[in-house]
Enzyme design. Structure first.
Site, PDB file in Angstrom:
ATOM      1  N   ASN A   9       0.862  -1.180   0.000  1.00 55.95           N
ATOM      2  CA  ASN A   9       0.000   0.000   0.000  1.00 55.95           C
ATOM      3  C   ASN A   9       0.899   1.231   0.000  1.00 55.95           C
ATOM      4  OD1 ASN A   9      -1.918   1.939   0.328  1.00 55.95           O
ATOM      5  ND2 ASN A   9      -2.495   1.379   2.435  1.00 55.95           N
ATOM      6  N   LYS A  11      -0.047   4.207  -0.307  1.00 56.88           N
ATOM      7  CA  LYS A  11      -0.762   5.375   0.241  1.00 56.88           C
ATOM      8  C   LYS A  11      -0.516   6.558  -0.706  1.00 56.88           C
ATOM      9  CE  LYS A  11      -0.155   3.324   4.702  1.00 56.88           C
ATOM     10  NZ  LYS A  11      -0.154   3.451   6.153  1.00 56.88           N
ATOM     11  N   HIS A  95      -9.751   0.867   4.607  1.00 52.96           N
ATOM     12  CA  HIS A  95      -8.494   1.083   5.338  1.00 52.96           C
ATOM     13  C   HIS A  95      -8.752   2.011   6.531  1.00 52.96           C
ATOM     14  CE1 HIS A  95      -4.405   2.304   6.248  1.00 52.96           C
ATOM     15  NE2 HIS A  95      -4.011   1.205   5.613  1.00 52.96           N
ATOM     16  N   GLU A  97      -7.133   4.377   7.729  1.00 51.64           N
ATOM     17  CA  GLU A  97      -6.907   5.822   7.478  1.00 51.64           C
ATOM     18  C   GLU A  97      -8.132   6.438   6.822  1.00 51.64           C
ATOM     19  OE1 GLU A  97      -3.133   5.466   5.444  1.00 51.64           O
ATOM     20  OE2 GLU A  97      -2.211   4.835   7.327  1.00 51.64           O
ATOM     21  N   GLU A 167      -5.781  -5.378  10.388  1.00 53.39           N
ATOM     22  CA  GLU A 167      -4.742  -4.373  10.638  1.00 53.39           C
ATOM     23  C   GLU A 167      -5.048  -3.645  11.946  1.00 53.39           C
ATOM     24  OE1 GLU A 167      -2.711  -3.103   6.795  1.00 53.39           O
ATOM     25  OE2 GLU A 167      -4.484  -1.861   6.962  1.00 53.39           O
ATOM     26  N   GLY A 173       2.050   1.840  10.865  1.00 58.58           N
ATOM     27  CA  GLY A 173       2.997   2.951  10.758  1.00 58.58           C
ATOM     28  C   GLY A 173       3.672   3.315  12.072  1.00 58.58           C
ATOM     29  N   SER A 213       3.022  -2.594  10.387  1.00 54.51           N
ATOM     30  CA  SER A 213       4.475  -2.622  10.574  1.00 54.51           C
ATOM     31  C   SER A 213       5.104  -3.971  10.201  1.00 54.51           C
ATOM     32  CB  SER A 213       4.838  -2.227  12.010  1.00 54.51           C
ATOM     33  OG  SER A 213       4.407  -0.910  12.272  1.00 54.51           O
ATOM     34  N   GLY A 234       2.664  -1.346   4.329  1.00 61.38           N
ATOM     35  CA  GLY A 234       2.757   0.081   4.026  1.00 61.38           C
ATOM     36  C   GLY A 234       4.212   0.496   3.881  1.00 61.38           C
ATOM     37  N   GLY A 235       4.786   1.049   4.948  1.00 59.68           N
ATOM     38  CA  GLY A 235       6.142   1.607   4.922  1.00 59.68           C
ATOM     39  C   GLY A 235       7.187   0.717   4.267  1.00 59.68           C
TER      40      GLY A 235
HETATM   41  C1  PEP Z   1      -1.050  -0.075   6.076  1.00 63.95           C
HETATM   42  O1  PEP Z   1      -1.138   1.131   5.915  1.00 63.95           O
HETATM   43  O2  PEP Z   1      -1.920  -0.812   5.610  1.00 63.95           O
HETATM   44  C2  PEP Z   1       0.091  -0.586   6.827  1.00 63.95           C
HETATM   45  C3  PEP Z   1       0.036  -1.816   7.262  1.00 63.95           C
HETATM   46  O3  PEP Z   1       1.158   0.279   7.035  1.00 63.95           O
HETATM   47  P1  PEP Z   1       2.573  -0.083   7.755  1.00 63.95           P
HETATM   48  O4  PEP Z   1       3.050  -1.365   7.148  1.00 63.95           O
HETATM   49  O5  PEP Z   1       3.441   1.085   7.446  1.00 63.95           O
HETATM   50  O6  PEP Z   1       2.278  -0.229   9.219  1.00 63.95           O
END
Ligand code: PEP
Length: 252
Positions: A9, A11, A95, A97, A167, A173, A213, A234-235
């Site tokens: 993702n 983002k 999601h 967010e 999640e 994050g 994460s 994500g990251g």
């Molecule tokens: C996400 O935004 O779906 C996510 C899991 O981000 P991160 O891996 O950065 O925690």
């Protein structure tokens, strides 16, 4: 046997040049990858040009959200019908967010799911509890409600196009990952909820991804849990090399 699904993702990150460079690198790295489904959700503006880049590869592109109508007066929203027409087959929905910053509710997520399904999109449906909810022992209650309301009037047949991403919001994050045991406990519960609604076959077939994460150094322990069938990243997906490290450790 559920094929692991590893989804990135992005983002609201990367411009077109950066994305092209990323895909050039990822394509080389994943050329021999087998037994893992790879999906990358980029910003919507980049999807169409990138369809050329992923042609004849094992990488699929995904949107990050779609609207519950195909067209109309919905400024800045994305039509699933338009996505399909440019060759996109996946979308993330629900999601945290979107729920937290853009007022999405279980009801609007359900409407988006229904319309994405009508347009034959595959869906990564996100759910997860906040830190307060976890500390108040409400995790299972929250998850149960999100699954039931999000999947309201989704048929057994339509479930073939849905993966669920658990999640925990407190892990997104933040660098804090749920332990493999904490994640497995919730994933098992999600499968039980699916079993109650749809029966054994669908509950065993549906992939349940973990997100929060995920990194190259923790994916192995997470994916080795019985009910963890992949990850939403994500990251750590923003660098092709680190995303590939996660992919390469994910075949079961
Ligand atoms: C996400 O935004 O779906 C996510 C899991 O981000 P991160 O891996 O950065 O925690």
């Amino acid at each position: 046997m559920r094929t692991p699904l590893i989804a990135a993702n992005f983002k609201m990150n990367k411009n077109l040049d950066e994305a092209f460079n990323y895909f050039n690198e990822l394509k080389k790295l994943t050329a021999d990858t087998k037994n893992v489904e790879i999906v990358v959700a980029t910003p919507h503006l980049l999807l169409y040009p990138l369809t050329q880049s992923v042609k004849n590869t094992n990488i699929q592109l995904s949107a990050q959200n779609v609207h519950w109508e195909d067209s109309g007066a919905f400024t800045a929203e994305t039509s699933p019908k338009t996505l399909k027409a440019i060759g996109i087959n996946y979308t993330i929905l629900g999601h945290s967010e979107r729920r937290k910053m853009f007022c999405e509710t279980d009801e609007t997520v359900n409407k988006r799911i229904k319309n994405a399904l009508k347009n034959n999109l595959k869906i990564i449906f996100c759910i997860g509890e906040s830190l307060d909810q976890r500390e108040n022992n409400e995790t299972i209650k929250v998850i149960t409600e999100q699954v039931k309301k999000g999947l309201k009037s989704v048929s057994k047949e339509e479930m073939n196009n849905i993966s669920i991403a658990y999640e925990p919001i407190w892990a997104i994050g933040t660098g804090k990952t749920a332990t493999p045991e904490q994640a497995q406990e919730v994933h098992k519960k999600i499968r039980e909820i699916l079993n109650d609604i749809y029966g054994n076959e669908i509950s065993q077939k549906t992939r349940i991804l973990y997100g929060g994460s995920v990194k190259p150094n923790n994916i192995k322990d997470l994916i080795s849990q019985n009910d963890i069938d992949g990850a939403l990243v994500g990251g750590a997906s923003l660098k092709a090399e680190s995303f590939f490290e996660i992919i390469s450790q994910s075949s079961k």
